[in-house]
Structures are given as structure tokens and as C-alpha cells.
Design a protein around this motif. Structure first.
Motif, PDB file in Angstrom:
ATOM      1  N   SER A  93       2.909  -6.631  10.815  1.00 37.49           N
ATOM      2  CA  SER A  93       3.120  -7.749   9.898  1.00 37.49           C
ATOM      3  C   SER A  93       2.456  -7.546   8.538  1.00 37.49           C
ATOM      4  N   ILE A  94       1.414  -6.717   8.478  1.00 34.10           N
ATOM      5  CA  ILE A  94       0.678  -6.578   7.204  1.00 34.10           C
ATOM      6  C   ILE A  94       0.678  -5.142   6.653  1.00 34.10           C
ATOM      7  N   LEU A  95       1.301  -4.201   7.383  1.00 37.56           N
ATOM      8  CA  LEU A  95       1.165  -2.793   7.001  1.00 37.56           C
ATOM      9  C   LEU A  95       1.723  -2.496   5.615  1.00 37.56           C
ATOM     10  N   LEU A  96       2.928  -2.994   5.312  1.00 34.21           N
ATOM     11  CA  LEU A  96       3.522  -2.737   3.992  1.00 34.21           C
ATOM     12  C   LEU A  96       2.665  -3.350   2.889  1.00 34.21           C
ATOM     13  N   TYR A  97       2.204  -4.558   3.101  1.00 30.55           N
ATOM     14  CA  TYR A  97       1.335  -5.237   2.118  1.00 30.55           C
ATOM     15  C   TYR A  97       0.048  -4.447   1.895  1.00 30.55           C
ATOM     16  N   TYR A  98      -0.537  -3.965   2.988  1.00 31.53           N
ATOM     17  CA  TYR A  98      -1.782  -3.190   2.901  1.00 31.53           C
ATOM     18  C   TYR A  98      -1.567  -1.859   2.174  1.00 31.53           C
ATOM     19  N   LEU A  99      -0.517  -1.120   2.549  1.00 33.23           N
ATOM     20  CA  LEU A  99      -0.258   0.181   1.931  1.00 33.23           C
ATOM     21  C   LEU A  99       0.084   0.042   0.446  1.00 33.23           C
ATOM     22  N   LYS A 100       0.781  -1.040   0.109  1.00 37.11           N
ATOM     23  CA  LYS A 100       1.126  -1.268  -1.296  1.00 37.11           C
ATOM     24  C   LYS A 100      -0.122  -1.584  -2.115  1.00 37.11           C
ATOM     25  N   ALA A 101      -1.006  -2.425  -1.555  1.00 39.15           N
ATOM     26  CA  ALA A 101      -2.213  -2.811  -2.277  1.00 39.15           C
ATOM     27  C   ALA A 101      -3.232  -1.680  -2.341  1.00 39.15           C
ATOM     28  N   ALA A 102      -3.338  -0.896  -1.259  1.00 43.16           N
ATOM     29  CA  ALA A 102      -4.373   0.143  -1.199  1.00 43.16           C
ATOM     30  C   ALA A 102      -3.947   1.440  -1.868  1.00 43.16           C
ATOM     31  N   PHE A 103      -2.660   1.814  -1.721  1.00 42.67           N
ATOM     32  CA  PHE A 103      -2.221   3.127  -2.219  1.00 42.67           C
ATOM     33  C   PHE A 103      -0.983   3.067  -3.106  1.00 42.67           C
ATOM     34  N   GLY A 104      -0.511   1.854  -3.402  1.00 40.65           N
ATOM     35  CA  GLY A 104       0.646   1.726  -4.273  1.00 40.65           C
ATOM     36  C   GLY A 104       1.957   2.127  -3.640  1.00 40.65           C
ATOM     37  N   PHE A 105       2.057   2.057  -2.307  1.00 40.19           N
ATOM     38  CA  PHE A 105       3.300   2.414  -1.625  1.00 40.19           C
ATOM     39  C   PHE A 105       4.410   1.439  -2.020  1.00 40.19           C
TER      40      PHE A 105
ATOM     41  N   GLY B 231      -6.192   2.191   9.239  1.00 40.30           N
ATOM     42  CA  GLY B 231      -7.277   1.317   8.811  1.00 40.30           C
ATOM     43  C   GLY B 231      -8.355   2.030   8.013  1.00 40.30           C
ATOM     44  N   LEU B 232      -8.599   3.299   8.337  1.00 44.36           N
ATOM     45  CA  LEU B 232      -9.639   4.075   7.649  1.00 44.36           C
ATOM     46  C   LEU B 232      -9.064   5.060   6.629  1.00 44.36           C
ATOM     47  N   ALA B 233      -7.780   4.896   6.296  1.00 45.20           N
ATOM     48  CA  ALA B 233      -7.111   5.842   5.393  1.00 45.20           C
ATOM     49  C   ALA B 233      -7.865   5.983   4.076  1.00 45.20           C
ATOM     50  N   TRP B 234      -8.126   7.229   3.689  1.00 48.18           N
ATOM     51  CA  TRP B 234      -8.882   7.512   2.459  1.00 48.18           C
ATOM     52  C   TRP B 234      -8.006   8.174   1.386  1.00 48.18           C
ATOM     53  N   ALA B 235      -6.744   8.458   1.743  1.00 47.82           N
ATOM     54  CA  ALA B 235      -5.831   9.083   0.782  1.00 47.82           C
ATOM     55  C   ALA B 235      -4.407   8.675   1.136  1.00 47.82           C
ATOM     56  N   PRO B 236      -3.468   8.760   0.198  1.00 44.25           N
ATOM     57  CA  PRO B 236      -2.099   8.320   0.469  1.00 44.25           C
ATOM     58  C   PRO B 236      -1.391   9.104   1.568  1.00 44.25           C
ATOM     59  N   TRP B 237      -1.844  10.342   1.844  1.00 41.54           N
ATOM     60  CA  TRP B 237      -1.160  11.129   2.878  1.00 41.54           C
ATOM     61  C   TRP B 237      -1.624  10.770   4.294  1.00 41.54           C
ATOM     62  N   VAL B 238      -2.741  10.058   4.427  1.00 42.95           N
ATOM     63  CA  VAL B 238      -3.291   9.739   5.746  1.00 42.95           C
ATOM     64  C   VAL B 238      -2.357   8.827   6.552  1.00 42.95           C
ATOM     65  N   PRO B 239      -1.734   7.789   5.948  1.00 39.54           N
ATOM     66  CA  PRO B 239      -0.785   6.975   6.729  1.00 39.54           C
ATOM     67  C   PRO B 239       0.370   7.790   7.306  1.00 39.54           C
TER      68      PRO B 239
END
Length: 374
Positions: free
Chosen positions: A190-202, A254-262
Motif C-alpha cells: 500500500s505504501i511502496l510506490l509512495y515510499y520509493l518516490k519520496a526516498a529515491f524519486g521513482f 526498508g533499509l535501502a541506501w541506493a536506488p538499485w537496492v529495491p
């Protein structure tokens, strides 16, 4: 939450085929309406009808299809068949995304409606009913009396379904596994897209790439890998390995430190998709022939409850840790919390003893013994 157990009970009482036809057919009308007219008023009507359709069909099609498969497949082969069903479901998702990307926009709804209509038509002509339906009818009575009898019967059926699940250690355990797994995964979804967009600009295309990667890999793992390894290790081991993979998936996101980690975390999706078919197989083995739909529907209702509760906590928690008011710097903290639910699910899975409650295996062995002695 209430519709899934009810439809499972009705499938046991009135047959799999009519309930499958009902649940599949409800998805046709909303899309047909939107294809006919896309004005604002029709869009609102579409959302209303789509919500009703979603309540009836979401999850119930799988429950009834699994119960139908259990009627015609031996206990030892069910895990492979259930995995084939979920694998084909994953394949349909991938093909649907491909069609949506390459088809001209004006043909998307038309193709979707044709495919949706094909399903009930195929079932009507080729699907054979597997449940012996009681054709006796009660004597005519008043409308109020009939309504009270129906409500009383449904209440007793729901109570009996809860009693069946609670009285069986395996079914009770797999209910906890399903609840906590769904609590974790539905929250992450439910929150993955929102999180990836906010954290890494996906953007949506990158998110679609992740889903596509998981989908393609999961087809192979469900259709090819599970049927090969299930006879060697059994459903419980597969379930535990898949839950471990889901925990790794959650932690990497949850602990992703770079855009390639997801993307790396998404690779575990190839394994954790095996949770569903192994769960179906364990439930089916622990249920009697006459209770397949009832038990599958009841546990699906438990999963639906988790799907409802999880976003209520995950959405505000995610917003909090993505904001400047977060108590500490961990943007994916909500996903880490969700992984705790997955760890709890794994603990319950490790405690399962599915071999002790394989009701149908015992029934089949007794039947084979009687046939050999006759």
C-alpha cells in the motif's frame, strides 16, 4: 471480510460452478459501462459498481477455484496444481501489463471486456460441477420466516466454520500465518510506490519495471520450481523458505541506501510468491472434502481483515518518517515494522505440523484399502 467466508460456504452447499460464474461475471459490467461512456457521471457509477464487484470477486475467485481443484486432484498433487493456478495468475498480470503498454488506448477497454466475457462463457460450457447439490426444497413459508431461516443458517454455518478452523491445530496455525503475512505484505504494497518516490524519486515506469521483474520470475518459480521441490521437502519447508524471502524483501526495501537496492529486494519476490500455493495446499490437506470452500473462504476472510487493518497503520507511519518531523533518519521504518509481522508469520509457520492433520490423505488411504480388499 464477511463476503469471502459466505461465498466459500455457498460454494460447498450450492456448487462451485454457479459461484465461480457469479464472481467472475461481476467484473464485466463496470468495465463495459466505462467503455460505453467515459463522462464524469459514468466514471462515478463505474467506481460504485467496481467497488461492489471488488467486494464480491476479490479473493473469492481464488478460494472457489482452489476448492474446485481440490475436488478433482489427489492430495499429493495439490501443491503443484495450486502453484500452477497462481503461476498462471502471475502470467496474466504480466501479459496484461504488456498489452496495456503496447495496445492503442482506444482498444484497451474493448480487449479487456472480450477477455472478461470469455471467462464465464468458457466455464458455462466446459466446467463440470463437482459438488452434489441437495435439490430438496422446504415448504413454502412467509417472507419473514424464510429470511430468518436463511440468516440463522448462515450464522450457524459461520460458527461451524470458525469451529472447524479453531479445533484443528494446523488450520488454526495457518490462520495466524496468513493473518500476519497479509498484515505485513499488504502494508508494504500500500505504501511502496509512495515510499520509493519520496526516498529515491521513482516514477510509475520504474515501479512497473519492478513489478514486471517479480512477475516474470514468479511465473517460473510457481509453474516449474515448486512442483519439482514439493515432493522432496513438503509444503511446510517451502512456506518457511518463502516467508524468509519475504522478510529479506521487506528489509532490503526498508533499509535501502541506493536506488538499485529495491531492485535487488524485488528479486526475492521470485521466492516469496510461493507462500500462497503452499498455504492453499496446507489448508486443503487439513480440510475434509465437504469443507474445502468453507475453510478456504474463512481463512481468506482472515487475510481480508489483515488487508483492511494494515494500511490504517502503515500510511500515517510512512508519512511521519518521510517528513522532516521524523524522530530519527530511517525513511523505510514503516516497512521494517511490517517485516516484524512477517517474522511472526514465520514463527507460526515453523510450529506447523501439517502431517498430523492430513484428513483427506487418511480418507483416500482408507478408500484405497477398501477397494483393494473388495
Amino acid at each position: 471480510m464477511l463476503v469471502l467466508p459466505l461465498l466459500g460456504q455457498l460454494a460447498d452447499e450450492y456448487g462451485r460452478k454457479p459461484l465461480l460464474l457469479l464472481t467472475v461475471s461481476t467484473t464485466i459490467v463496470p468495465f463495459a459501462l466505462l467503455a460505453w461512456n467515459q463522462s464524469r457521471e459514468f466514471v462515478y457509477i463505474y467506481y460504485v459498481l467496481r467497488t461492489i464487484s471488488y467486494i464480491i470477486s476479490q479473493g473469492s475467485i481464488f478460494c472457489i477455484a482452489v476448492a474446485y481443484a481440490a475436488d478433482v486432484v489427489s492430495v499429493r498433487n495439490r501443491a503443484a496444481v495450486f502453484s500452477l493456478i497462481t503461476g498462471l495468475f502471475s502470467a496474466s498480470h504480466v501479459l496484461g501489463n504488456v498489452l496495456a503498454r503496447f495496445l492503442p488506448e482506444k482498444y484497451i477497454f474493448l480487449v479487456s471486456i472480450v477477455l472478461l466475457i470469455f471467462c464465464p462463457v468458457y466455464m458455462q460450457f466446459f466446467l463440470v460441477e463437482t459438488v452434489e447439490i441437495d435439490t430438496t426444497r422446504e415448504q413454502d413459508s412467509g417472507c419473514l420466516t424464510k429470511s430468518m431461516k436463511v440468516l440463522n443458517k448462515r450464522y450457524k454455518s459461520m460458527k461451524d466454520a470458525a469451529g472447524i478452523v479453531i479445533s484443528s491445530p494446523t488450520l488454526r496455525g495457518i490462520s495466524f500465518v496468513s493473518f500476519f503475512y497479509e498484515l505485513g505484505t499488504s502494508g508494504i504494497t500500500s505504501i511502496l510506490l509512495y515510499y520509493l518516490k519520496a526516498a529515491f524519486g521513482f516514477d510509475k515506469d520504474q515501479f512497473s519495471e519492478i513489478l514486471m521483474m517479480v512477475g516474470i520470475g514468479s511465473i517460473a518459480s510457481q509453474i516449474l520450481v515448486l512442483p519439482l521441490i514439493n515432493p522432496l521437502v513438503g509444503e511446510k519447508v517451502i512456506l518457511c523458505i518463502a516467508l524468509l524471502a519475504s522478510i529479506a524483501y521487506a528489509l532490503f526495501n526498508g533499509l535501502a541506501w541506493a536506488p538499485w537496492v529495491p531492485y535487488l529486494g524485488a528479486s526475492f519476490g521470485v521466492i516469496y510468491v510461493l507462500v500462497k500455493p503452499s498455504t492453499y495446499a496446507i489448508i486443503s490437506k487439513a480440510s475434509s472434502v465437504t469443507d474445502q470452500g468453507t475453510v478456504q473462504g474463512f481463512i481468506a476472510g482472515v487475510q481480508a481483515m489483515a488487508s483492511l487493518l494494515s494500511p490504517l497503520a502503515m500510511s500515517p507511519l510512512t508519512s511521519w518518517f518521510l517528513s522532516s518531523n521524523a524522530p530519527f533518519n530511517c525513511k523505510g521504518f514503516s516497512i521494517i515494522v511490517a517485516s516484524i509481522c512477517l517474522v511472526i508469520s514465520l514463527c507460526f509457520a515453523c510450529l506447523l505440523q501439517p502431517g498430523e492433520n492430513s484428513i483427506q490423505e487418511t480418507e483416500e488411504d482408507m478408500e484405497a484399502s477398501l477397494l483393494s480388499n473388495s
